[in-house]
Design an enzyme around this catalytic site. Sequence first.
Site, PDB file in Angstrom:
ATOM      1  N   ASP A 214       1.829  -1.488  -1.112  1.00  0.00           N
ATOM      2  CA  ASP A 214       1.326  -2.755  -1.656  1.00  0.00           C
ATOM      3  C   ASP A 214       0.161  -3.261  -0.824  1.00  0.00           C
ATOM      4  O   ASP A 214       0.068  -2.951   0.358  1.00  0.00           O
ATOM      5  CB  ASP A 214       2.436  -3.814  -1.573  1.00  0.00           C
TER       6      ASP A 214
ATOM      7  N   LYS B  65      -3.964   0.097  -7.306  1.00  0.00           N
ATOM      8  CA  LYS B  65      -5.021   0.891  -7.966  1.00  0.00           C
ATOM      9  C   LYS B  65      -4.462   1.879  -8.985  1.00  0.00           C
ATOM     10  O   LYS B  65      -5.184   2.720  -9.495  1.00  0.00           O
ATOM     11  CB  LYS B  65      -5.826   1.633  -6.910  1.00  0.00           C
TER      12      LYS B  65
END
Length: 436
Positions: A208, A230
């Site tokens: 994270d 992403k």
Amino acid sequence: MTDPIASDPETPAPASDRRPYLVGLDLDGRRVVVIGAGTVVQRRLPLLVASGARVRVIAPEATPAVEAMATEGRIELELREYRGGDLEGGWYALACTGEPEINAAVVAEAEERGIFCVRADSAREGSAVTPASVDYDGLTVGVLASGEHRRSAAVRSSILTALRSGVIDSAEPPGPGVALVGGGPGDPDLITVRGRRLLGLADVVVVDRLAPGALLEELPNRVEVIDASKIPYGRAMAQEAINDTLIEHARRGRFVVRLKGGDPMVFGRGYEELLACAAAGIPVTVVPGITSSIGVPAIAGIPVTHRGVTHEFVVVSGHLPPGHPESLVNWPAIAQLSGTIVLMMAVERLGAFADVLIANGRDVGTPAAIIQDGTTDGQIVLRAPLGDIAARAKEAGIRPPAVVVIGAVVDLDPTAASGRAESEPVESDVAAESAN
Ligand SMILES: C[S@@+](CC[C@H](N)C(=O)[O-])C[C@H]1O[C@@H](n2cnc3c(N)ncnc32)[C@H](O)[C@@H]1O
């Protein structure tokens, strides 16, 4: 009661050619007789009891801790002198009185009965010696050093340190699965020992944004690092995509560490990921972390509780504004609390949270603080009364991640004498009470 040796259970025997044979005894359900009830015995009893042994302790006097174990029914305690015949039915014996003649008599009786006996005041005169031992992650490590107790204890401590730091790898290589690991609030040193160890064993790390990035620098090149923010899906799909990624890699036989900021179960969606993995039949290990809601204020010098000041704290998510139809937060009730309020994800709407708290009864002058990038080199701490905190934070350009603390604890002065109320129980009182 005299206790032969307070710090070293068995006096170092002079180096000799005696070489004890290190063995693991299965004492489950078997009688162990302990003569003496001083501090040496006190230190030995927990492991003996944990092994499942039926422990009988005989001594005219006992330390309070030994007595407490008897009261709790964990051992049998007979408050009297040793008598010949006391080792009857025993598989193993410990002679730990302060009287050498009694210890010698116990060893002699053990010898006669063919049972092994540790002698605390003179290890070489017993027929068994206790290794310096440690339990770690399902392993039991024992060290004997020819009666040099300090040496065995020191080596034991070094082994433990090496196991904890991962210098000695104790773990069976983990099988396929997922570990949800709390990385702590930002400082890489604030991950748990277990979290760091599992990270070192990962094939894949799904990380994270708020997890301590410095932890990734330690990973070997073979480890695949996936930045969860992403993963290519639309915003709404992000969590599902993360779940799919965890499951997919675990199904390919890999050990996946899902590294999160703070604690995975505190506004970290950890349980959603656990449920998704469980539904897919993927084993999940949870490793808690230091949550920023408590750790960040603590490092900034603000305890979320303090005796005599607050008896409660509440951690509230600010991801939805007050009055939002999906909000589960009862703001009027929170405003009525007298204790500490910790707000997370609240920078953007801090003004609205302060307003709703004040409108529902919290004093406008209640001390408040906002801490940005807590525990990192960039940490910023700003204090202001509740009525001003939002404007002051805006002025100062405070941005996420930040936690807000509201309550009297914010103004505690570490240099002032504690404002404790004498009538309040200390933790040990409470423990004693609940033990009764
Ligand atoms: C999605 S929540 C995750 C909380 C995390 N699971 C925990 O236990 O700390 C993100 C919020 O945590 C807080 N936070 C996380 N790291 C922080 C830090 N280093 N300093 C201040 N606040 C932090 C901020 O309120 C941020 O908006």
